[in-house]
Design an enzyme around this catalytic site. Sequence first.
Site, short mmCIF file in Angstrom:
data_model
loop_
_atom_site.label_atom_id
_atom_site.label_comp_id
_atom_site.label_asym_id
_atom_site.label_seq_id
_atom_site.Cartn_x
_atom_site.Cartn_y
_atom_site.Cartn_z
N ASN A 12 0.87 -1.19 0.00
CA ASN A 12 0.00 0.00 0.00
C ASN A 12 0.90 1.23 0.00
O ASN A 12 1.53 1.53 1.01
CB ASN A 12 -0.90 -0.04 1.25
N GLU A 100 -6.89 4.49 8.00
CA GLU A 100 -6.65 5.93 7.83
C GLU A 100 -7.88 6.62 7.25
O GLU A 100 -8.16 7.78 7.56
CB GLU A 100 -5.40 6.14 6.95
N SER A 226 3.19 -2.82 10.30
CA SER A 226 4.63 -2.94 10.53
C SER A 226 5.21 -4.28 10.06
O SER A 226 6.11 -4.83 10.69
CB SER A 226 4.96 -2.69 12.01
N GLY A 248 4.93 0.95 4.83
CA GLY A 248 6.29 1.50 4.70
C GLY A 248 7.27 0.60 3.97
O GLY A 248 8.04 1.07 3.11
P1 13P Z 1 2.91 -0.08 7.80
O1 13P Z 1 3.35 -1.35 7.12
O2 13P Z 1 3.72 1.12 7.40
O3 13P Z 1 2.79 -0.25 9.28
O4 13P Z 1 1.43 0.24 7.25
C1 13P Z 1 0.49 -0.77 7.28
C2 13P Z 1 -0.67 -0.34 6.46
O5 13P Z 1 -1.39 0.58 6.82
C3 13P Z 1 -0.91 -1.05 5.20
O6 13P Z 1 -2.16 -0.73 4.68
#
Ligand code: 13P
Length: 265
Positions: A12, A100, A226, A248
Amino acid sequence: MQNKRKKLIIGNWKMFKDAIQASADFQTLSDNVAAKNLSIEVGVAAPSIFLADLARKTRNTVSLFAQNAHWAEEGAFTGEVSPAMLKSIHVLGSLVAHSERRQMFAETNQTAGARISALLNHGMRAVYCVGETLAEREKGLLKEILVTQLEQAFVASKIRNSQTFVGSDPNKPLLSIAYEPVWAIGTGKAASAVEAQEAHTIIRTFLLNYFGDEIGNQFQILYGGSVKANNVSEFINCPNIDGALVGGASLVPKDFLELCMKSSN
Ligand code: 13P
């Protein structure tokens, strides 16, 4: 049946990269996935402005998803993008109700259900994101939150025929669930494999009850929060974890490829 689900890893990209970076990174990813003959499906959920360009580069090696899709066929919805528009540029589906969007853009279980229904009715894929906040977890509300998020969205989708959720390709059911505990997103503090398993079992049990064994067993349940190359193996080998939704660690193609290779057997 349970072990036959194909693993799905989706990066993502959220609201990162510009057009040149997105194009170059996607090309690198696509070339490498094609060369590696992985056993998993690799996808990217990219900002909608880049999707038409990226769709021309996939050669079916990397599955292309949007990060959001509206529920209406068309209309006066300034700033929105419909499933039909996405389909017309060969995008396969979309994330739905990422946390989000729940937190910052007023997404509810009901609007999520409407989006799922619009995508599925176009034969497109929906990756429905669920997950609890830290406060909810600490109050012991994990199961209640997950079941409510699933049930309210499926009821709101108004889809009566369970088969609509599955589609025609057993390796790529139209509906997937992403379990993303809010406290693990972007924090570097992933859930433990035991915590993820507990949540995935709640979700699988709900799906089996709601859709029946045959259909409920087909959906992939992804873990997100994460996930990195150095911890993906902890998750991917658990019985009810069918892949990952990666933020990330999906932004740099080399890192994401390493993560994908560790997920492929
Ligand atoms: P991270 O892998 O940066 O924690 O983000 C997870 C995420 O929101 C994937 O949709």
